[in-house]
Design an enzyme around this catalytic site. Sequence first.
Site: not given
Length: 320
Positions: A90, A147, A254
Amino acid sequence: MLNDLKLSLQYILPKLWLTRLAGWGASKRAGWLTKLVIDLFVKYYKVDMKEAQKPDTAAYRTFNDFFVRPLRDDVRPLNTDPNVLVMPADGVISQLGAIENDKILQAKGHDYSLEALLAGNYQMADLFRNGSFATTYLSPRDYHRVHMPCNGILREMIYVPGDLFSVNHLTAQNVPNLFARNERVICLFDTEFGPMAQILVGATIVGSIETVWSGTVTPPREGIIKRWTWPAGDNEGSIALLKGQEMGRFKLGSTVINLFAPGQVKLVDTLQSLSVTKIGQPLATAVEATAAAEPAPLPEEEIRAEHRASPLVDDKQDQG
């Protein structure tokens, strides 16, 4: 003048000690004070706690527990088309596009070296010359687990010590080779789309970088490059991860950089700098795929909230 001061502070401030202090504080159990800090953070950054498995902020014993909170299984549907690679995190797209021989776009008018990003590993760099890349920035409001874009066999992990510059619009425009200077963990995978690198980049206040196969990679920060390798395919000791599976996480935020081999994948046409990303949505397709893939449209309110939280957005830009 203000920007000059902010930039000077990036070089002057003791970033390592600030990062250690932040990591120490975020790991402490402080009861009501921890809950207060989390509540203020949620309010300021407009974090959507309805997506979390534990929406009650009282459920988190430390700030780190809150920061790496797992999401409900249904909030990030995975595109299961085998020809589609999905977004790993995200956040917001910082830059994406073609790798021009050894050059990767950092910001408009500013490139950095692929080989430098890979800590001088020219053999690994050769895998990705003239390929493609995508750089995703995770803002403080985002889910901070990373992911897999596709199925992969882990072949190599390299820890590269480095600086801890903040990642924002100002540093991207003014700190040469920003991502090749900051601390990072390089993960190389064999995939059905050729070799793929997924790189977790540190920054100021990023307390730690972890992977699911090795736990905490940093800290400790020992100042030396470390390298681990694993066998291919079905060999004993190999590590396989599935598309959409968690592979790592940041304790405080980050950047994730993906590198793809030439002639293997095509980045989704509608993605551009400052596009909002959600795990499981299309990032790229196999070059031989016949059908185009597009990310699901996001509500304007969500896009505005993400842009407000992202320091990649220039203060002078229209964030709406």
